[in-house]
Scaffold this active site. Structure first.
Site, mmCIF file in Angstrom:
data_model
loop_
_atom_site.group_PDB
_atom_site.id
_atom_site.type_symbol
_atom_site.label_atom_id
_atom_site.label_comp_id
_atom_site.label_asym_id
_atom_site.label_seq_id
_atom_site.Cartn_x
_atom_site.Cartn_y
_atom_site.Cartn_z
ATOM 1 N N ARG A 116 -7.841 -18.957 3.999
ATOM 2 C CA ARG A 116 -9.257 -19.348 3.932
ATOM 3 C C ARG A 116 -9.469 -20.709 4.586
ATOM 4 N NH1 ARG A 116 -9.671 -18.848 -2.382
ATOM 5 N NH2 ARG A 116 -8.054 -17.242 -2.481
ATOM 6 N N GLU A 171 -1.044 -19.781 -16.603
ATOM 7 C CA GLU A 171 -2.371 -19.288 -16.979
ATOM 8 C C GLU A 171 -2.289 -18.241 -18.084
ATOM 9 O OE1 GLU A 171 -4.869 -19.033 -13.139
ATOM 10 O OE2 GLU A 171 -2.808 -19.305 -12.431
ATOM 11 N N ARG A 200 -8.130 -11.931 -18.157
ATOM 12 C CA ARG A 200 -8.649 -12.892 -17.201
ATOM 13 C C ARG A 200 -9.885 -12.272 -16.551
ATOM 14 N NH1 ARG A 200 -7.003 -13.987 -11.121
ATOM 15 N NH2 ARG A 200 -8.144 -15.925 -10.829
ATOM 16 N N GLY A 228 -1.814 -23.071 -4.275
ATOM 17 C CA GLY A 228 -1.118 -21.795 -4.157
ATOM 18 C C GLY A 228 -1.657 -21.109 -2.917
ATOM 19 N N ASN A 229 -1.797 -19.786 -2.957
ATOM 20 C CA ASN A 229 -2.482 -19.139 -1.840
ATOM 21 C C ASN A 229 -3.924 -19.603 -1.781
ATOM 22 O OD1 ASN A 229 -0.590 -17.425 -0.500
ATOM 23 N ND2 ASN A 229 -0.469 -16.265 -2.411
ATOM 24 N N GLY A 258 2.052 -22.482 -6.600
ATOM 25 C CA GLY A 258 3.271 -22.175 -5.839
ATOM 26 C C GLY A 258 3.690 -23.287 -4.895
ATOM 27 N N ILE A 259 2.742 -23.865 -4.187
ATOM 28 C CA ILE A 259 3.053 -24.938 -3.242
ATOM 29 C C ILE A 259 3.245 -26.259 -3.990
ATOM 30 C CG2 ILE A 259 2.208 -26.254 -1.262
ATOM 31 C CD1 ILE A 259 0.685 -23.699 -0.389
ATOM 32 N N GLY A 260 2.332 -26.536 -4.901
ATOM 33 C CA GLY A 260 2.397 -27.791 -5.655
ATOM 34 C C GLY A 260 3.654 -27.910 -6.495
ATOM 35 N N ASN A 298 -4.439 -9.235 -16.235
ATOM 36 C CA ASN A 298 -5.118 -9.819 -15.080
ATOM 37 C C ASN A 298 -5.267 -8.708 -14.055
ATOM 38 O OD1 ASN A 298 -5.927 -11.156 -12.829
ATOM 39 N ND2 ASN A 298 -4.337 -12.738 -12.884
ATOM 40 N N HIS A 323 -10.005 -21.226 -10.831
ATOM 41 C CA HIS A 323 -8.695 -21.747 -11.271
ATOM 42 C C HIS A 323 -8.815 -22.574 -12.552
ATOM 43 C CE1 HIS A 323 -7.077 -21.779 -6.842
ATOM 44 N NE2 HIS A 323 -6.878 -20.604 -7.408
ATOM 45 N N ASP A 330 1.990 -18.167 4.656
ATOM 46 C CA ASP A 330 2.969 -18.536 3.641
ATOM 47 C C ASP A 330 3.559 -19.906 3.961
ATOM 48 O OD1 ASP A 330 5.546 -18.748 2.230
ATOM 49 O OD2 ASP A 330 5.047 -16.704 1.591
ATOM 50 N N CYS A 331 3.383 -20.804 3.006
ATOM 51 C CA CYS A 331 3.768 -22.188 3.242
ATOM 52 C C CYS A 331 5.266 -22.321 3.562
ATOM 53 C CB CYS A 331 3.397 -23.014 2.013
ATOM 54 S SG CYS A 331 3.504 -24.763 2.284
ATOM 55 N N ARG A 332 6.077 -21.495 2.929
ATOM 56 C CA ARG A 332 7.526 -21.565 3.201
ATOM 57 C C ARG A 332 7.834 -21.275 4.657
ATOM 58 N NH1 ARG A 332 8.901 -18.155 -2.009
ATOM 59 N NH2 ARG A 332 6.937 -17.362 -1.173
HETATM 60 N N1 LIG Z 1 9.814 -23.441 -2.091
HETATM 61 C C1 LIG Z 1 8.589 -23.404 -1.588
HETATM 62 N N2 LIG Z 1 8.240 -24.255 -0.599
HETATM 63 C C2 LIG Z 1 6.995 -24.228 -0.071
HETATM 64 N N3 LIG Z 1 6.048 -23.369 -0.483
HETATM 65 C C3 LIG Z 1 6.360 -22.498 -1.466
HETATM 66 C C4 LIG Z 1 7.626 -22.468 -2.069
HETATM 67 N N4 LIG Z 1 7.617 -21.501 -3.000
HETATM 68 C C5 LIG Z 1 6.380 -20.931 -2.984
HETATM 69 N N5 LIG Z 1 5.624 -21.531 -2.056
HETATM 70 C C6 LIG Z 1 4.247 -21.199 -1.635
HETATM 71 O O1 LIG Z 1 3.350 -21.000 -2.692
HETATM 72 C C7 LIG Z 1 2.280 -20.178 -2.213
HETATM 73 C C8 LIG Z 1 1.943 -19.135 -3.257
HETATM 74 O O2 LIG Z 1 1.535 -19.814 -4.416
HETATM 75 P P1 LIG Z 1 1.085 -19.032 -5.742
HETATM 76 O O3 LIG Z 1 0.609 -20.046 -6.717
HETATM 77 O O4 LIG Z 1 2.189 -18.124 -6.137
HETATM 78 O O5 LIG Z 1 -0.110 -18.170 -5.175
HETATM 79 P P2 LIG Z 1 -1.399 -17.552 -5.885
HETATM 80 O O6 LIG Z 1 -2.497 -18.511 -5.539
HETATM 81 O O7 LIG Z 1 -1.529 -16.233 -5.186
HETATM 82 O O8 LIG Z 1 -1.102 -17.486 -7.357
HETATM 83 C C9 LIG Z 1 2.733 -19.584 -0.887
HETATM 84 O O9 LIG Z 1 2.113 -20.249 0.189
HETATM 85 C C10 LIG Z 1 4.214 -19.881 -0.906
HETATM 86 O O10 LIG Z 1 4.717 -20.048 0.406
#
Ligand SMILES: Nc1ncnc2c1ncn2[C@@H]1O[C@H](COP(=O)(O)OP(=O)(O)O)[C@@H](O)[C@H]1O
Ligand SMILES: Nc1ncnc2c1ncn2[C@@H]1O[C@H](COP(=O)(O)OP(=O)(O)O)[C@@H](O)[C@H]1O
Lengths: 397, 397
Positions: free
Chosen positions: A236, A380, A86, A205-206, A326-328, A7, A175, A278-280
């Site tokens: 975005r 993926e 990819r 995710g991002n 990542g978020i889901g 990728n 995606h 960053d969601c965290r």
């Molecule tokens: N434990 C968590 N709680 C909330 N958000 C999280 C957690 N772990 C990862 N994330 C969020 O997931 C996002 C990244 O997702 P990811 O699928 O890795 O990104 P990409 O789209 O770049 O592949 C970031 O916003 C990150 O903060």
């Protein structure tokens, strides 16, 4: 037999050496900061990580050579049977995994018009691997391919039709590989053939995208002509009133380039919160009582809930909702805020399950009275490895 | 007592002389082609229409003077107790009918920044009527006012927050007077107090907007910062990937002005069909087997269905769906295509009722197994007359 999955981005190259049957990785890693003198490559084998600085000219070729050295040292070279790449944009031409030929490379290059940041980088990755793996077949797996089953009503914009006919301006969606993976998984969890399954999947995710899947096929998706449309993402904006662009330029003196940067890099969770993409981090600030963090999360979740709900117009029945990315996969807070807004569609979270199913776990997070809702960690790379392997078998190779 | 209702555009001036209690019109009409030597004014009294050419300088003042002559000739002048003006943009300042003072006029002028085509024209109308009705109070009824109850999560875009704070870039919504009228009507049809009613209303005319109403208050709407966002309209694109604008300028050589015109005037039903912006014409062509007419209608209805469905995320329960506006009141084809895509939300058309309730009729068009769905002819003039009258009473005048 192992498949090498590549990728490739403009300054990075992710790789994974994988058994396409089991998804087991013999090694994976990433080369980063390419084309700068910080360029480095990191490998992970058996949970151990190793980082090497790259030497001049610090480019994708250098990274691939280092990768081949590493693979050889670990006695894995002989086991590689093909390379799966990819590729972000396959336009309307590619709706299947495709054996890479000079002609296909030409087409990928042409499609760079639609994905100027991604397709050229993907090509660089293809050419770098071709040099050292000249004996192996290379396969392109397109991010847009899964969505090529969308009906016209979903991919045509409310624009003059010639913009579609002559210039290819339509919804493509992205995606695809992730949506495909999680819908396959959900169909096995449900023990129902994929061709009979209707899902809505939310890759958060991002970048974020929501897709509607009918009889196992994508019928609509929230990302559009580019990955800017749809729900609010890390940086975005997602959907806005198009007139805002005119207002920024004409009334507030922005250049169109500045607006482009604003919408792609300075908006979304970052723009609303003023804190982070960053969601965290934003969730931490939410807990600390920060109002703008709360607003960012409220807008984010509301718009995702609306987009999920909107796809109920694409389905006559719905087998379930899937969270991934990542978020889901990790944020029970976000999932709960979304599900709480989908009661009219018959969803209700089980808060205990929702808290439990995180960090790579897979399972249901819905209440017994609710339609099914699953968290399914995406993979993926595995899809790319699997589809590459399939293509070889189908071609009798 | 009669209220004179004025809806003033840049080259037109609509008027209605109305009993605010009953909505009965003593006279109505429109002055058109103002500022050109085709300028004319037409009056309708007791179903009879009369057209007069206007004299130089062909402007709004000329039209108002002619209107006053006509009113006087018909012995209606003495009965007028106040003037109600439709004003398009009230920003965040105006969420109520407002007595027009010099300060209010200033504010309306300032808000022209947000509605450059409409607010200045509305002001022209106000000043023209002030001259000849200097003894009467003038009231402004804002198109945006009804939507001022939206929560933040609905009106904040995924943009840097300072664009909202410093420049007022947010969702405002329009067609408020129409959404207000039909929700009031639906609450009486339902015999349920408006404050307990949850509706989704679809105003489908040349401009289209969908609103979500909770406890009688607007909580979301599809038009945004301007009337360009949302569903596909007669000539407006509605939602698109914002990147399409960059693509048109950077790759296809459009100027930003051309893009603005393209999205506002050459898109929507007109753009997709290549035939017309008029729904009737497109339906005729659909019947004649024209594929692009079918595509335009498919995209139009699918996007409206998605927008309606999306607002299910704004409500915990839903008392019913309302259709209004030229298309919503008259086109059973469009209504049926929309309802057929809302089965997951519990809607199903009764095709016989759907065919019956047209051309000014009001009533249910849903199957007995469906959630309620009403067709309710809108009457924005009546709301303006009523609210003007209310304001006078409340102020003890
Ligand atoms: N434990 C968590 N709680 C909330 N958000 C999280 C957690 N772990 C990862 N994330 C969020 O997931 C996002 C990244 O997702 P990811 O699928 O890795 O990104 P990409 O789209 O770049 O592949 C970031 O916003 C990150 O903060
Ligand atoms: N019988 C009909 N069938 C289909 N569409 C109709 C019918 N009558 C009127 N319309 C449509 O209504 C639209 C105009 O709606 P209207 O509410 O009058 O517009 P505006 O938004 O300018 O007030 C046009 O597209 C017109 O074709």
């Amino acid at each position: 037999p192992l498949i090498l999955v590549i990728n490739c981005g403009s300054s990075s190259l992710k790789f994974s050496l994988m058994d396409p049957k089991t998804g087991e990785e013999s090694l994976n890693g990433i080369a980063q900061c390419l084309l700068s003198d910080n360029a480095n490559i990191s490998f992970k084998v058996n949970g151990e990580k190793q980082v090497l600085a790259l030497l001049p000219p610090f480019d994708h070729n250098t990274a691939i050579v280092e990768l081949v050295n590493f693979i050889t040292k670990n006695n894995l070279f002989e086991q590689i049977t093909a390379i799966g790449h990819r590729v972000v944009h396959g336009g309307e031409k590619y709706h299947q995994p495709t054996l890479i030929t000079p002609q296909v490379k030409n087409e990928i290059a042409k499609l760079a018009k639609l994905a100027p940041l991604h397709n050229p980088a993907n090509l660089v990755g293809i050419e770098a691997t071709e040099k050292v793996f000249s004996h192996l077949l290379q396969v392109a797996i397109f991010d847009t391919a899964f969505h090529q089953t969308m009906p016209e009503k979903a991919y045509i914009y409310g624009l003059p039709y010639n913009l579609y006919q002559e210039h290819g301006i339509r919804r493509y969606g992205f995606h695809g590989t992730s949506h495909y993976f999680v819908t396959q998984r959900a169909s096995s969890l449900l023990q129902k053939p994929l061709e009979q399954c209707n899902f809505i999947s939310a890759h958060l995710g991002n970048g974020c995208s929501i897709s509607a899947i009918v009889n196992g096929k994508s019928v609509d998706t929230s990302l559009g002509f580019t990955p800017l449309e749809g729900v609010v993402m890390g940086t975005r904006s997602g959907d806005i009133d198009p007139s805002i662009i005119f207002y920024l330029v004409e009334q507030l003196g922005y250049s169109l380039d500045q607006v482009n940067t604003l919408l792609n890099k300075e908006s979304g969770l970052l723009g609303i919160s003023g804190i982070s993409n960053d969601c965290r981090t934003i969730e931490e600030q939410l807990l600390a009582g920060n109002k703008r963090a709360k607003l960012a999360i409220d807008v984010f979740c509301y718009r995702i809930a609306k987009k999920i709900a909107s796809f109920s117009a694409s389905l006559d029945n719905l087998d379930g909702l899937i969270f991934t990315g990542g978020i889901g996969e990790n944020s029970n807070t976000i999932r709960s805020l979304i599900l709480n807004q989908l009661s009219l569609l018959g969803f209700k979270a089980n808060e205990q399950l929702n808290e439990e199913i995180r960090f790579g776990k897979q399972g249901n997070i819905n209440d017994t009275t609710s339609r099914p809702c699953w968290v399914i960690p995406t993979n993926e790379e595995w899809v790319i490895a699997e589809q590459t392997q399939h293509l070889l078998i189908n071609k009798g190779m």
